[in-house]
Design a protein around this motif. Structure first.
Motif, PDB file in Angstrom:
ATOM      1  N   ALA A 183      70.115 -76.787  56.642  1.00  0.00           N
ATOM      2  CA  ALA A 183      68.818 -77.251  56.149  1.00  0.00           C
ATOM      3  C   ALA A 183      67.683 -76.863  57.079  1.00  0.00           C
ATOM      4  O   ALA A 183      66.553 -76.616  56.640  1.00  0.00           O
ATOM      5  CB  ALA A 183      68.863 -78.765  55.967  1.00  0.00           C
ATOM      6  N   SER A 184      67.972 -76.781  58.379  1.00  0.00           N
ATOM      7  CA  SER A 184      66.933 -76.438  59.350  1.00  0.00           C
ATOM      8  C   SER A 184      66.339 -75.058  59.101  1.00  0.00           C
ATOM      9  O   SER A 184      65.214 -74.768  59.504  1.00  0.00           O
ATOM     10  CB  SER A 184      67.491 -76.511  60.769  1.00  0.00           C
ATOM     11  OG  SER A 184      68.595 -75.633  60.929  1.00  0.00           O
ATOM     12  N   SER A 185      67.079 -74.183  58.406  1.00  0.00           N
ATOM     13  CA  SER A 185      66.594 -72.833  58.141  1.00  0.00           C
ATOM     14  C   SER A 185      65.454 -72.820  57.138  1.00  0.00           C
ATOM     15  O   SER A 185      64.701 -71.841  57.067  1.00  0.00           O
ATOM     16  CB  SER A 185      67.736 -71.952  57.617  1.00  0.00           C
ATOM     17  OG  SER A 185      68.778 -71.854  58.559  1.00  0.00           O
ATOM     18  N   TYR A 186      65.318 -73.892  56.347  1.00  0.00           N
ATOM     19  CA  TYR A 186      64.341 -73.883  55.259  1.00  0.00           C
ATOM     20  C   TYR A 186      63.343 -75.030  55.331  1.00  0.00           C
ATOM     21  O   TYR A 186      62.565 -75.219  54.404  1.00  0.00           O
ATOM     22  CB  TYR A 186      65.073 -73.916  53.910  1.00  0.00           C
ATOM     23  CG  TYR A 186      66.006 -72.744  53.747  1.00  0.00           C
ATOM     24  CD1 TYR A 186      65.523 -71.491  53.417  1.00  0.00           C
ATOM     25  CD2 TYR A 186      67.375 -72.889  53.981  1.00  0.00           C
ATOM     26  CE1 TYR A 186      66.370 -70.403  53.301  1.00  0.00           C
ATOM     27  CE2 TYR A 186      68.232 -71.816  53.865  1.00  0.00           C
ATOM     28  CZ  TYR A 186      67.723 -70.572  53.526  1.00  0.00           C
ATOM     29  OH  TYR A 186      68.578 -69.506  53.425  1.00  0.00           O
ATOM     30  N   ARG A 187      63.366 -75.758  56.419  1.00  0.00           N
ATOM     31  CA  ARG A 187      62.415 -76.861  56.563  1.00  0.00           C
ATOM     32  C   ARG A 187      61.001 -76.302  56.571  1.00  0.00           C
ATOM     33  O   ARG A 187      60.672 -75.405  57.339  1.00  0.00           O
ATOM     34  CB  ARG A 187      62.696 -77.621  57.851  1.00  0.00           C
ATOM     35  CG  ARG A 187      62.092 -79.031  57.875  1.00  0.00           C
ATOM     36  CD  ARG A 187      62.536 -79.777  59.138  1.00  0.00           C
ATOM     37  NE  ARG A 187      63.981 -79.817  59.282  1.00  0.00           N
ATOM     38  CZ  ARG A 187      64.774 -80.660  58.642  1.00  0.00           C
ATOM     39  NH1 ARG A 187      64.256 -81.526  57.797  1.00  0.00           N
ATOM     40  NH2 ARG A 187      66.088 -80.636  58.848  1.00  0.00           N
ATOM     41  N   GLY A 188      60.143 -76.801  55.705  1.00  0.00           N
ATOM     42  CA  GLY A 188      58.781 -76.308  55.611  1.00  0.00           C
ATOM     43  C   GLY A 188      58.607 -75.135  54.669  1.00  0.00           C
ATOM     44  O   GLY A 188      57.483 -74.719  54.387  1.00  0.00           O
ATOM     45  N   ILE A 189      59.704 -74.563  54.164  1.00  0.00           N
ATOM     46  CA  ILE A 189      59.647 -73.472  53.200  1.00  0.00           C
ATOM     47  C   ILE A 189      59.671 -74.075  51.798  1.00  0.00           C
ATOM     48  O   ILE A 189      60.611 -74.774  51.426  1.00  0.00           O
ATOM     49  CB  ILE A 189      60.834 -72.507  53.378  1.00  0.00           C
ATOM     50  CG1 ILE A 189      60.868 -71.969  54.804  1.00  0.00           C
ATOM     51  CG2 ILE A 189      60.771 -71.380  52.360  1.00  0.00           C
ATOM     52  CD1 ILE A 189      59.649 -71.167  55.207  1.00  0.00           C
ATOM     53  N   ALA A 190      58.650 -73.814  50.998  1.00  0.00           N
ATOM     54  CA  ALA A 190      58.522 -74.481  49.702  1.00  0.00           C
ATOM     55  C   ALA A 190      59.505 -73.954  48.664  1.00  0.00           C
ATOM     56  O   ALA A 190      59.946 -74.701  47.788  1.00  0.00           O
ATOM     57  CB  ALA A 190      57.092 -74.331  49.175  1.00  0.00           C
ATOM     58  N   ALA A 191      59.849 -72.675  48.731  1.00  0.00           N
ATOM     59  CA  ALA A 191      60.773 -72.099  47.759  1.00  0.00           C
ATOM     60  C   ALA A 191      61.251 -70.748  48.269  1.00  0.00           C
ATOM     61  O   ALA A 191      60.586 -70.109  49.090  1.00  0.00           O
ATOM     62  CB  ALA A 191      60.107 -71.937  46.388  1.00  0.00           C
ATOM     63  N   VAL A 192      62.403 -70.319  47.775  1.00  0.00           N
ATOM     64  CA  VAL A 192      62.921 -68.980  48.083  1.00  0.00           C
ATOM     65  C   VAL A 192      63.462 -68.383  46.794  1.00  0.00           C
ATOM     66  O   VAL A 192      63.748 -69.093  45.825  1.00  0.00           O
ATOM     67  CB  VAL A 192      64.034 -69.005  49.154  1.00  0.00           C
ATOM     68  CG1 VAL A 192      63.517 -69.553  50.467  1.00  0.00           C
ATOM     69  CG2 VAL A 192      65.233 -69.811  48.665  1.00  0.00           C
TER      70      VAL A 192
END
Length: 397
Positions: free
Chosen positions: A212-221
Motif C-alpha cells: 500500500a505504501s507504493s500508492y499512498r497519495g496516488i489517486a489512480a493508476v
C-alpha cells in the motif's frame, strides 16, 4: 568411435518397458492423470461461472466467491492448469485464469491463481477447497467482496464496498473523460474504459499485488501491457478511494481523463516512450480546456522557478517513482506536462500527437526521442531542453 556402445534391440525394449510409466520411448512424457482430473474440475467450474449456475459451481467445491462475481458481465472465463503438487488426498494446483469482460476487453486478462483441492475418498473426484491469487499476483475485485456494477455510456465501473451512487459518480466522470480524450488524441482506440473502485488504499494495493505504501497519495493508476497494436490489452483504471476522495471536482475529472488517456494511447506507448512524455501527455489532455494556467497547475515548479531553480533537464523515469519524494514526484509530472504543453503551443496539437506516435514506433529507448524530435519537430534534444527551460521561465516566472 570412442565412447559409443552398441545396444541390442532386446535391451532397448527392456529399457522402454522399465520407463514406460515415466517417459515414452519417443521422448514424450505421459499425461499426468491428476492434472487432467483437476483441469476437468476447473473446466466445469468455468462453465458454471459463464452459465451463472451456482449449483453447478458448488458441485466443483467451495462456492464462497460465486455470489461476489455474479453481477460481472463476463464474455469469457477459463482456467489452464500449469502444475499440480499432490500429497495423498490433497492437491495444490498452479493455474492461469483468463477472463474477458463483455463489450470492453478486446483481449483477455490473465492472472495467476493457486487452487487447493481435496479428494472425496479413495475413488472419489476432486473438489476445490480454496482458490487464491498466486504469490506476488494481484487479487481480483471478487476476491475482496461482492462486486457492484454500474454501466455508463462509455464506461463500466466495478466497485467493492462502494455504494451504487458513488459508482455512478465515477461512471459520469469517465463518460466525460472518453470524449475529451477522443477530441485530443487522433489515434484509433476503443473509446470505452473499465474503472475499478476498491474499498480502500489497502484493497487497491491488493488488486495491484503491491504494498500500500507504493500508492499512498496516488489517486489512480492504469494497468495494462504497452505496445498492444496487434493484441490490444485489457486496461483497468484502478482508483485509490482514500486519495481520490480528497480531490475537488476539477481534480477528480483531471485524474479520470489522465488515466483514460493512458488507455487511449496504450497501443502507441512502449519501452521507447519516456515517462515525461507519457505522463506529460496524459496531464496535457487532462488539463486541456480546463482554464488552469501553468502557475495554477504546476505550483511546485512555479515555486522552484521563482526561486531561480530552473531544472537543467527533463524529468527522468526515476523521478516518477511512486516511492520518490512527494515534491520531486509532483515536479516530474509538472515538468512533463509543460513539455507537452510547449509542443502543443509552439508546434501545434497535431504535431504533439505525431511526436508521441513517432517515439512509440521505436522498439527501444535508445535514439527514439532523438529521431522523433528530428523528424517531427525539427529540433535536437539539447535545443528542445533549452527551449523547455525558457518556456518554464516565461510561463512560471
Amino acid at each position: 568411435m570412442a565412447g559409443r556402445r552398441r545396444v541390442s534391440g532386446s535391451s532397448v525394449v527392456a529399457l522402454c518397458l522399465l520407463l514406460v510409466s515415466l517417459v515414452a520411448c519417443g521422448g514424450r512424457t505421459t499425461a499426468d492423470p491428476v492434472r487432467a482430473e483437476v483441469q476437468q474440475v476447473l473446466d466445469r467450474r468455468a462453465a458454471a461461472v459463464l452459465g451463472h449456475d451456482r449449483s453447478a459451481y458448488a458441485r466443483t467445491g467451495t462456492a464462497a466467491s460465486f455470489d461476489n462475481l455474479g453481477a460481472v458481465p463476463f464474455a469469457a472465463w477459463s482456467y489452464r492448469v500449469t502444475d499440480v503438487d499432490r500429497a495423498g488426498d490433497t492437491a495444490t494446483a498452479d493455474v492461469e485464469l483468463r477472463y474477458r469482460l463483455d463489450g470492453y476487453d478486446p483481449g483477455p486478462v490473465t492472472t495467476l491463481r493457486t487452487v487447493r483441492l481435496e479428494r472425496d475418498g479413495p475413488d472419489g473426484g476432486w473438489s476445490v477447497e480454496w482458490d487464491r491469487p498466486a504469490a506476488k499476483s494481484g487479487s481480483q475485485p471478487w476476491d475482496q467482496g461482492a462486486v457492484r456494477v454500474v454501466r455508463g455510456t462509455h464506461s463500466l465501473v466495478l466497485g467493492v464496498g462502494q455504494s451504487t451512487g458513488a459508482l455512478r459518480g465515477f461512471a459520469d466522470l469517465a463518460d466525460r473523460a472518453v470524449p475529451a480524450v477522443s477530441d485530443a488524441w487522433d489515434g484509433d482506440w476503443a473509446e470505452r474504459v473499465v474503472v475499478l473502485v476498491p474499498e480502500s488504499l489497502e484493497a487497491m494495493a491488493g488488486l495491484l499485488g503491491s504494498p500500500a505504501s507504493s500508492y499512498r497519495g496516488i489517486a489512480a493508476v492504469t494497468t495494462g501491457e504497452t505496445g498492444g497494436r496487434e493484441h490490444a490489452p485489457a486496461d483497468r483504471i484502478i482508483v485509490n478511494p482514500d486519495a481520490y476522495g480528497l480531490l475537488g471536482t476539477l481534480g477528480k475529472q483531471v485524474v479520470l481523463t489522465h488515466e483514460t488517456t493512458h488507455v487511449a494511447t496504450r497501443a502507441d506507448t512502449d519501452a521507447a516512450t519516456p515517462l515525461w512524455l507519457s505522463e506529460g501527455y496524459a496531464d496535457w489532455v487532462g488539463y486541456r480546456g480546463s482554464g488552469r494556467t501553468p502557475g495554477q497547475a504546476a505550483p511546485g515548479l512555479a515555486r522552484a522557478v521563482s526561486e531561480g531553480e530552473v531544472p537543467r533537464d527533463l524529468p527522468t523515469d526515476e523521478d516518477f517513482g511512486f516511492t520518490a519524494d512527494a515534491d520531486r514526484l509532483a515536479r516530474a509530472y509538472e515538468g512533463g506536462w509543460l513539455a507537452c504543453l510547449m509542443i502543443a503551443d509552439q508546434w501545434g496539437e497535431d504535431r504533439l500527437d505525431a511526436f508521441y506516435r513517432a517515439v512509440g514506433a521505436h522498439d527501444r529507448r535508445a535514439g527514439a526521442v532523438e529521431d522523433a524530435m528530428d523528424a517531427v519537430l525539427g529540433i535536437s534534444p539539447d535545443d528542445f531542453t533549452e527551449r523547455w527551460r525558457e518556456y518554464l521561465r516565461t510561463e512560471l516566472g
